[in-house]
Design a protein around this motif. Structure first.
Motif, PDB file in Angstrom:
ATOM      1  N   CYS A 288      52.115 -48.255  17.692  1.00 12.95           N
ATOM      2  CA  CYS A 288      51.364 -48.066  16.441  1.00 12.95           C
ATOM      3  C   CYS A 288      50.292 -46.999  16.637  1.00 12.95           C
ATOM      4  O   CYS A 288      49.230 -47.283  17.214  1.00 12.95           O
ATOM      5  CB  CYS A 288      50.706 -49.364  16.006  1.00 12.95           C
ATOM      6  SG  CYS A 288      51.841 -50.581  15.324  1.00 12.95           S
ATOM      7  N   PRO A 289      50.526 -45.780  16.192  1.00  7.62           N
ATOM      8  CA  PRO A 289      49.475 -44.767  16.275  1.00  7.62           C
ATOM      9  C   PRO A 289      48.320 -45.088  15.338  1.00  7.62           C
ATOM     10  O   PRO A 289      48.511 -45.656  14.254  1.00  7.62           O
ATOM     11  CB  PRO A 289      50.176 -43.478  15.815  1.00  7.62           C
ATOM     12  CG  PRO A 289      51.641 -43.772  15.904  1.00  7.62           C
ATOM     13  CD  PRO A 289      51.773 -45.239  15.640  1.00  7.62           C
TER      14      PRO A 289
ATOM     15  N   VAL B 111      64.421 -43.620  19.454  1.00  8.64           N
ATOM     16  CA  VAL B 111      63.019 -43.610  19.027  1.00  8.64           C
ATOM     17  C   VAL B 111      63.002 -43.351  17.521  1.00  8.64           C
ATOM     18  O   VAL B 111      63.308 -42.243  17.066  1.00  8.64           O
ATOM     19  CB  VAL B 111      62.192 -42.540  19.763  1.00  8.64           C
ATOM     20  CG1 VAL B 111      60.739 -42.567  19.279  1.00  8.64           C
ATOM     21  CG2 VAL B 111      62.256 -42.748  21.273  1.00  8.64           C
ATOM     22  N   ASN B 112      62.671 -44.384  16.754  1.00 10.81           N
ATOM     23  CA  ASN B 112      62.566 -44.245  15.296  1.00 10.81           C
ATOM     24  C   ASN B 112      61.159 -43.776  14.956  1.00 10.81           C
ATOM     25  O   ASN B 112      60.232 -44.576  14.877  1.00 10.81           O
ATOM     26  CB  ASN B 112      62.864 -45.584  14.622  1.00 10.81           C
ATOM     27  CG  ASN B 112      64.338 -45.890  14.590  1.00 10.81           C
ATOM     28  OD1 ASN B 112      65.134 -45.120  14.062  1.00 10.81           O
ATOM     29  ND2 ASN B 112      64.721 -47.020  15.179  1.00 10.81           N
TER      30      ASN B 112
ATOM     31  N   LEU C 248      50.638 -39.818  22.331  1.00  9.54           N
ATOM     32  CA  LEU C 248      51.605 -40.875  22.041  1.00  9.54           C
ATOM     33  C   LEU C 248      52.774 -40.979  23.018  1.00  9.54           C
ATOM     34  O   LEU C 248      53.238 -42.093  23.300  1.00  9.54           O
ATOM     35  CB  LEU C 248      52.155 -40.694  20.623  1.00  9.54           C
ATOM     36  CG  LEU C 248      51.337 -41.276  19.464  1.00  9.54           C
ATOM     37  CD1 LEU C 248      51.203 -42.788  19.606  1.00  9.54           C
ATOM     38  CD2 LEU C 248      49.991 -40.641  19.305  1.00  9.54           C
ATOM     39  N   PRO C 249      53.325 -39.878  23.534  1.00  6.87           N
ATOM     40  CA  PRO C 249      54.540 -40.003  24.342  1.00  6.87           C
ATOM     41  C   PRO C 249      54.420 -40.900  25.560  1.00  6.87           C
ATOM     42  O   PRO C 249      55.415 -41.530  25.963  1.00  6.87           O
ATOM     43  CB  PRO C 249      54.845 -38.548  24.751  1.00  6.87           C
ATOM     44  CG  PRO C 249      54.266 -37.733  23.646  1.00  6.87           C
ATOM     45  CD  PRO C 249      53.015 -38.453  23.267  1.00  6.87           C
TER      46      PRO C 249
ATOM     47  N   GLY D  47      71.040 -51.622  30.494  1.00  5.43           N
ATOM     48  CA  GLY D  47      70.294 -51.909  29.277  1.00  5.43           C
ATOM     49  C   GLY D  47      69.972 -50.663  28.480  1.00  5.43           C
ATOM     50  O   GLY D  47      70.152 -49.536  28.948  1.00  5.43           O
ATOM     51  N   ALA D  48      69.526 -50.879  27.261  1.00  2.00           N
ATOM     52  CA  ALA D  48      69.148 -49.775  26.373  1.00  2.00           C
ATOM     53  C   ALA D  48      67.798 -50.084  25.768  1.00  2.00           C
ATOM     54  O   ALA D  48      67.303 -51.207  25.837  1.00  2.00           O
ATOM     55  CB  ALA D  48      70.202 -49.573  25.290  1.00  2.00           C
ATOM     56  N   ARG D  49      67.186 -49.072  25.177  1.00  2.00           N
ATOM     57  CA  ARG D  49      65.825 -49.198  24.665  1.00  2.00           C
ATOM     58  C   ARG D  49      65.744 -48.673  23.227  1.00  2.00           C
ATOM     59  O   ARG D  49      66.307 -47.626  22.912  1.00  2.00           O
ATOM     60  CB  ARG D  49      64.857 -48.391  25.527  1.00  2.00           C
ATOM     61  CG  ARG D  49      64.911 -48.714  27.022  1.00  2.00           C
ATOM     62  CD  ARG D  49      64.168 -50.005  27.316  1.00  2.00           C
ATOM     63  NE  ARG D  49      64.173 -50.296  28.739  1.00  2.00           N
ATOM     64  CZ  ARG D  49      65.023 -51.125  29.324  1.00  2.00           C
ATOM     65  NH1 ARG D  49      65.976 -51.714  28.611  1.00  2.00           N
ATOM     66  NH2 ARG D  49      64.948 -51.363  30.628  1.00  2.00           N
ATOM     67  N   VAL D  50      65.015 -49.416  22.407  1.00  4.91           N
ATOM     68  CA  VAL D  50      64.635 -48.942  21.076  1.00  4.91           C
ATOM     69  C   VAL D  50      63.117 -48.973  21.004  1.00  4.91           C
ATOM     70  O   VAL D  50      62.492 -49.989  21.337  1.00  4.91           O
ATOM     71  CB  VAL D  50      65.229 -49.810  19.963  1.00  4.91           C
ATOM     72  CG1 VAL D  50      64.749 -49.321  18.593  1.00  4.91           C
ATOM     73  CG2 VAL D  50      66.752 -49.824  20.028  1.00  4.91           C
ATOM     74  N   VAL D  51      62.530 -47.858  20.606  1.00  5.43           N
ATOM     75  CA  VAL D  51      61.080 -47.780  20.422  1.00  5.43           C
ATOM     76  C   VAL D  51      60.822 -47.351  18.980  1.00  5.43           C
ATOM     77  O   VAL D  51      61.264 -46.269  18.563  1.00  5.43           O
ATOM     78  CB  VAL D  51      60.416 -46.787  21.392  1.00  5.43           C
ATOM     79  CG1 VAL D  51      58.896 -46.841  21.244  1.00  5.43           C
ATOM     80  CG2 VAL D  51      60.824 -47.073  22.839  1.00  5.43           C
ATOM     81  N   ASN D  52      60.147 -48.203  18.229  1.00  2.00           N
ATOM     82  CA  ASN D  52      59.852 -47.903  16.832  1.00  2.00           C
ATOM     83  C   ASN D  52      58.397 -47.469  16.679  1.00  2.00           C
ATOM     84  O   ASN D  52      57.498 -48.105  17.224  1.00  2.00           O
ATOM     85  CB  ASN D  52      60.132 -49.131  15.969  1.00  2.00           C
ATOM     86  CG  ASN D  52      61.618 -49.423  15.889  1.00  2.00           C
ATOM     87  OD1 ASN D  52      62.421 -48.496  15.791  1.00  2.00           O
ATOM     88  ND2 ASN D  52      61.994 -50.689  15.948  1.00  2.00           N
ATOM     89  N   ILE D  53      58.204 -46.388  15.947  1.00  7.42           N
ATOM     90  CA  ILE D  53      56.856 -45.877  15.707  1.00  7.42           C
ATOM     91  C   ILE D  53      56.403 -46.397  14.344  1.00  7.42           C
ATOM     92  O   ILE D  53      56.909 -45.976  13.302  1.00  7.42           O
ATOM     93  CB  ILE D  53      56.809 -44.335  15.750  1.00  7.42           C
ATOM     94  CG1 ILE D  53      57.543 -43.816  16.993  1.00  7.42           C
ATOM     95  CG2 ILE D  53      55.356 -43.868  15.722  1.00  7.42           C
ATOM     96  CD1 ILE D  53      57.065 -44.392  18.315  1.00  7.42           C
TER      97      ILE D  53
END
Length: 261
Positions: free
Chosen positions: A190-191, A88-89, A231-232, A140-146
């Motif tokens: 996108c917050p 999580v970036n 957000l979480p 699989g793997a996950r990337v979540v960008n904020i």
């Protein structure tokens, strides 16, 4: 069994408002959480809150603008917690001024934290994830960008920040294409206006914080400023197995402030 049992989740900017809320939610869902932050004391406080609630977490000092610091933090994470399943970036920083009032030094810092830092994290983590795609039972793997709704619709006083976050959205879509064959998904949250230290700085920069906050509140259909705990849910969805067929997507969490059909 919990949704993230035995999964290692790395959260940058984990010592802050949204980052801390995200770490605690992952911890409650069974993850082993690596709380990365430039401020080690803040990261440790969040890690302690996760472990105090019965979860697993460890704090690591990390300056995402420094590749050596990133590499050291990730190596320590793997040694202590195991291979990384979710990134999580979240780390970010802003300065609130009209563009023509900003300086090149401010641009450099904004780009270093909000864009180059994310480039470092992706560049360091994605090869690790891709290498594991050949393992038996790979899920699989996950990337979540904020990013920010500033990337989607613009925001007065945040020109360079918006440019960086727009770049992060474009980067995410490209990486989602490049790494789909590895079973790695890359998505963006996108917050909108959220009650964090960054938003407090934004209000102070406006000169009339109470008036600005009330203007935001009136413009948000749900009638309130977002809280870090709003957000979480979206972040954990993109990180979950339920989102295994979702990649390259952008989700606004803004109380309806910025709707897009």
């Amino acid at each position: 069994m919990k949704a993230f049992d035995n999964q290692v989740v790395v959260v940058t900017g984990g010592g802050g408002g949204i980052g801390g809320a995200t770490c605690r939610r992952f911890g409650a869902a069974g993850a082993k959480v690596a709380v990365l932050d430039r401020d080690l004391a803040a990261a440790q406080k969040v890690a302690d809150s996760v472990t105090g609630a019965g979860g697993q977490a460890a704090a690591f000092q990390c300056d995402i603008t420094d590749r050596a610091s990133v590499d050291a933090a990730l190596l320590a994470t793997e040694q202590q917690l195991g291979p990384i399943d979710v990134l999580v970036n979240n780390a970010g920083w802003d300065v609130f001024k009209p563009f023509t009032k900003t300086t090149p030094d401010e641009w450099a810092k904004l780009i270093a934290i909000n864009l180059t830092g994310a480039l470092h994290m992706h560049h360091a983590v994605l090869p690790r994830m891709a290498a594991r795609s050949k393992e038996a039972g790979w899920a699989g793997a996950r990337v979540v960008n904020i990013a920010s709704d500033a990337a989607r619709v613009g925001s007065s006083g945040e020109a360079v920040y918006a440019a960086c976050k727009g770049g992060l959205v474009a980067l995410s879509k490209t990486l989602a294409r490049e790494h789909a064959r590895h079973g790695i998904t890359v998505n963006v949250v996108c917050p909108g206006p959220t009650d964090t230290a960054l938003f407090a700085d934004y209000k102070e920069g406006a000169g009339n914080p109470e008036k600005l906050e009330e203007a935001f509140r009136r413009s948000i259909p749900l009638g309130r400023i977002g809280q870090p705990d709003d957000l979480p849910g979206a972040i954990l969805f993109f990180a979950s197995r339920d989102a295994g067929y979702v990649t390259g997507q952008v989700l606004s969490v803004s109380g309806g402030l910025t709707m897009n059909g």
